[in-house]
Motif scaffolding. Structure first.
Motif, short mmCIF file in Angstrom:
data_model
loop_
_atom_site.label_atom_id
_atom_site.label_comp_id
_atom_site.label_asym_id
_atom_site.label_seq_id
_atom_site.Cartn_x
_atom_site.Cartn_y
_atom_site.Cartn_z
N VAL A 19 20.41 -10.35 91.55
CA VAL A 19 21.54 -10.33 90.63
C VAL A 19 22.73 -11.03 91.25
N LEU A 20 23.30 -11.98 90.50
CA LEU A 20 24.56 -12.61 90.89
C LEU A 20 25.58 -12.35 89.80
N PHE A 21 26.74 -11.89 90.19
CA PHE A 21 27.81 -11.67 89.22
C PHE A 21 28.71 -12.90 89.19
N ALA A 22 29.15 -13.28 87.99
CA ALA A 22 30.06 -14.43 87.89
C ALA A 22 31.16 -14.12 86.89
N ALA A 23 32.40 -14.41 87.29
CA ALA A 23 33.53 -14.18 86.41
C ALA A 23 33.71 -15.38 85.49
N GLU A 24 34.47 -15.17 84.41
CA GLU A 24 34.80 -16.28 83.51
C GLU A 24 35.55 -17.35 84.29
N GLY A 25 35.31 -18.60 83.94
CA GLY A 25 36.06 -19.69 84.56
C GLY A 25 35.53 -20.09 85.93
N THR A 26 34.37 -19.57 86.32
CA THR A 26 33.75 -20.06 87.55
C THR A 26 33.28 -21.49 87.29
N GLU A 27 33.83 -22.45 88.04
CA GLU A 27 33.57 -23.84 87.68
C GLU A 27 32.53 -24.52 88.55
N ALA A 28 32.33 -23.95 89.73
CA ALA A 28 31.36 -24.57 90.64
C ALA A 28 30.64 -23.49 91.40
N VAL A 29 29.50 -23.84 91.95
CA VAL A 29 28.76 -22.88 92.78
C VAL A 29 29.54 -22.66 94.07
N PRO A 30 29.93 -21.41 94.35
CA PRO A 30 30.68 -21.16 95.59
C PRO A 30 29.83 -21.54 96.81
N PRO A 31 30.48 -22.05 97.87
CA PRO A 31 29.74 -22.55 99.05
C PRO A 31 28.66 -21.59 99.56
N PRO A 32 28.90 -20.25 99.63
CA PRO A 32 27.84 -19.41 100.19
C PRO A 32 26.54 -19.42 99.36
N LEU A 33 26.64 -19.92 98.12
CA LEU A 33 25.46 -19.91 97.27
C LEU A 33 24.75 -21.26 97.25
N ALA A 34 25.23 -22.20 98.08
CA ALA A 34 24.68 -23.56 98.03
C ALA A 34 23.18 -23.58 98.35
N GLY A 35 22.80 -22.80 99.38
CA GLY A 35 21.39 -22.77 99.79
C GLY A 35 20.50 -22.25 98.67
N LEU A 36 21.01 -21.22 97.99
CA LEU A 36 20.27 -20.62 96.89
C LEU A 36 20.13 -21.62 95.73
N ASP A 37 21.24 -22.32 95.47
CA ASP A 37 21.21 -23.31 94.38
C ASP A 37 20.19 -24.41 94.69
N ALA A 38 20.11 -24.78 95.95
CA ALA A 38 19.12 -25.80 96.34
C ALA A 38 17.71 -25.30 96.08
N LEU A 39 17.47 -24.02 96.43
CA LEU A 39 16.16 -23.41 96.21
C LEU A 39 15.79 -23.45 94.72
N PHE A 40 16.79 -23.31 93.88
CA PHE A 40 16.58 -23.33 92.43
C PHE A 40 16.79 -24.75 91.87
N ALA A 41 16.70 -25.73 92.72
CA ALA A 41 16.78 -27.15 92.32
C ALA A 41 18.03 -27.46 91.50
N GLY A 42 19.15 -26.80 91.87
CA GLY A 42 20.41 -27.11 91.22
C GLY A 42 20.61 -26.45 89.86
N LEU A 43 19.67 -25.62 89.47
CA LEU A 43 19.73 -24.95 88.16
C LEU A 43 20.98 -24.07 88.02
N LEU A 44 21.26 -23.33 89.10
CA LEU A 44 22.42 -22.44 89.10
C LEU A 44 23.70 -23.23 88.83
N GLY A 45 23.86 -24.33 89.56
CA GLY A 45 25.03 -25.19 89.39
C GLY A 45 25.11 -25.72 87.96
N ARG A 46 23.97 -26.11 87.41
CA ARG A 46 23.99 -26.69 86.05
C ARG A 46 24.45 -25.69 85.00
#
Ligand code: BES
Ligand code: MN
Ligand code: ZN
Length: 499
Positions: A19-46
């Motif tokens: 589970v990841l919580f995200a507030a309204e207006g989050t515009e980019a993947v925060p740096p600590p989540l970069a590795g996770l986003d890579a694992l998900f092939a950038g899906l999180l960021g998209r």
């Protein structure tokens, strides 16, 4: 359900759902989540940058890992609402949604990532998440012969601290959160137990179990003991019932006169038919919840004992049914209570205040620093405040403020109503010291005016929980049925209480 704390990079989490919580207006993947986003092939960021996931309250979105066999199989994104409004209650609501949405994925195990951005200390974050997840996943299967079809229970919750999050801080939050949810759920179980099973004798037995499991002193007053003590209020109400009344007293740090004393008192009507002033049939089944205040007191006493609080706490729970029968008390009867004051009964359905009169008089004999009672006392309180907060009436501004603050912290909100002496006139009786109804105006207040006659000059607060003790609609971490409202509030209040 198992709850554990682990330190790990999020891309290494091996629970099937993260589970990841995200507030309204989050515009980019925060740096600590970069590795996770890579694992998900950038899906999180998209989904975040495209605005496809907005972070609104109650919004959830499942992301499947595109391939591989390392790390979490899925991310469950859950909206927190506006970042500026993020407080423990907003987090509890989101965590409740997350737990239910996570269960629907049928994997049995859910991980939550910590810490969240924002100003809530990580201990309180952990507490809120654990509390809400446990409360949201509560079930009451006792009267079902087969489990809910198609449901896969959540068996484990992991709190994963990434970065340099303090392990000890998270553990501290987990233990308070777990205890709060466990004790609230104990109160819910007791409340949900129907009146045919949860008789006064049954409730006294449950109190006995709590006392012996957690080292509390227990006294149970029987009918004869009540007679000796002149407890005409509870004895009057009990007259119509075939079930004997019981008055339970649980004590933490019994006899320690060096510690500040707090008395907790809870209304324990195991079924309220109205008595001779019989209630209408519709929804009468809900009057099994008329013992909710007492259930909260028993559950809070368990918490007090587990936490070994440096206070003397006395929990008083009078139990009886209110039934019509050939031996029932009548409208017009005058009852003499434990402190000698007399009450003219003009409506046998205003019974809660009669049993509380004796229980509060008894509480006063401990000369406590504070008395707090909880009671599903009046329909008038439900008319005034609805189901989103409980009524608070108090003779002491400091005590009232502490209770309001505790409820604000736990999401069990209180709203204060006045106790101007003018209202007392409504319960003047020509035959006795007071009457048990005060007319159609200000019913929650006139009921409290009667209670006040039994607490002397002691700091006292009354919580009218008639609107909040059970609920029909499910919402975030709130389930249908008994709510346990007041348990977490009392724990919070007592943890902060200093004489
Ligand atoms: N247990 C009820 C109050 C109640 C009503 C709780 C609805 C939850 C939902 C209480 O004993 C009661 O019957 N109160 C009467 C008082 C009246 C006769 C003055 C009421 O509120 O109608
Ligand atoms: Mn009643
Ligand atoms: Zn009642």
């Amino acid at each position: 359900m198992e709850i554990y704390v682990r330190r790990s990079r999020l891309e290494d989490v091996d629970e099937p759902v993260l589970v990841l919580f995200a507030a309204e207006g989050t515009e980019a993947v925060p740096p600590p989540l970069a590795g996770l986003d890579a694992l998900f092939a950038g899906l999180l960021g998209r989904v975040i940058t495209s605005g496809e996931f907005r972070g609104s309250p109650r919004e959830t979105r499942v992301l499947d890992r595109p391939g591989g066999d390392h790390g979490p199989g899925r991310i469950l994104l859950v909206g927190l609402g506006k970042a500026a409004d993020l407080d423990p209650e907003a987090l509890r609501r989101a965590a409740g949604e997350a737990a239910v949405a996570g269960r629907a994925l049928r994997t049995g195990r859910i991980a939550f990532a910590l810490p969240l951005a924002g100003s809530i200390p990580v201990t309180r974050q952990a507490q809120a998440i654990v509390e809400a997840a446990c409360l949201a996943l509560y079930e009451f299967p006792r009267y079902r012969s087969t489990p809910e079809p198609g449901r896969v229970a959540v068996t484990a919750i992991a709190l994963v601290g990434h970065g340099d999050t303090g392990h000890a801080e998270i553990e501290a939050g987990v233990s308070v959160g777990r205890l709060g949810a466990e004790c609230a759920s104990l109160a819910r179980d007791l409340g949900n137990t129907h009146a045919g099973e949860a008789t006064p004798s049954y409730m006294a037995e449950r109190a006995r179990e709590i006392a012996s499991a957690h080292d509390l002193a227990l006294t149970v007053l029987e009918r004869a003991d009540m007679e000796t003590r002149g407890m005409g209020g509870i004895l009057g109400v009990a007259r119509g019932s075939a079930e004997p009344p019981k008055l339970v007293v649980l004590e933490h740090q019994a006899g320690r006169t060096d510690l500040p004393t707090v008395c907790l008192v809870g209304k324990g009507i195991t079924f309220d038919s109205g008595g001779i002033s019989l209630k209408p049939g519709e929804n009468m089944d809900l009057m099994k919840y008329d013992k909710a205040g007492a259930c909260v007191v028993l559950a809070a006493m368990k918490a007090v004992a587990v936490l070994k609080l440096p206070l003397r706490v006395v929990g008083i729970a009078p139990f009886t049914e209110n039934m019509p029968s050939g031996s029932a008390y009548h409208p017009g009867d005058v009852l003499r209570t434990m402190n000698g004051k007399t009450i003219e009964v003009l409506n046998t359905d205003a019974e809660g205040r009669l049993i509380l009169a004796d229980a509060l008089a008894m509480a006063s004999t401990f000369r406590p620093s504070a008395i707090v009672d909880l009671a599903t006392l009046t329909g008038a309180c439900v008319v005034a405040l609805g189901i989103h907060c409980a009524g608070l009436l108090s003779t002491d501004d400091t005590l009232a403020a502490r209770l309001v603050a505790a409820g604000e912290a736990t999401g069990e909100r209180l709203w204060r109503l006045p106790l101007f002496p003018d209202y007392r006139e409504q319960i003047r009786s020509p035959f006795a010291d007071m009457k048990n109804i005060g007319g159609k105006e200000a019913g929650a207040i006139t009921a409290a005016c009667l209670l006040r006659e039994f607490t002397g000059d002691l700091p006292w607060a009354h919580l009218d929980i008639a609107g909040v003790s059970w609920r029909e609609k499910e919402r975030d971490y709130l389930r249908r049925g008994g709510t346990g409202f007041g348990v977490r509030l009392l724990i919070e209040f007592l943890r902060n209480f200093r004489g």
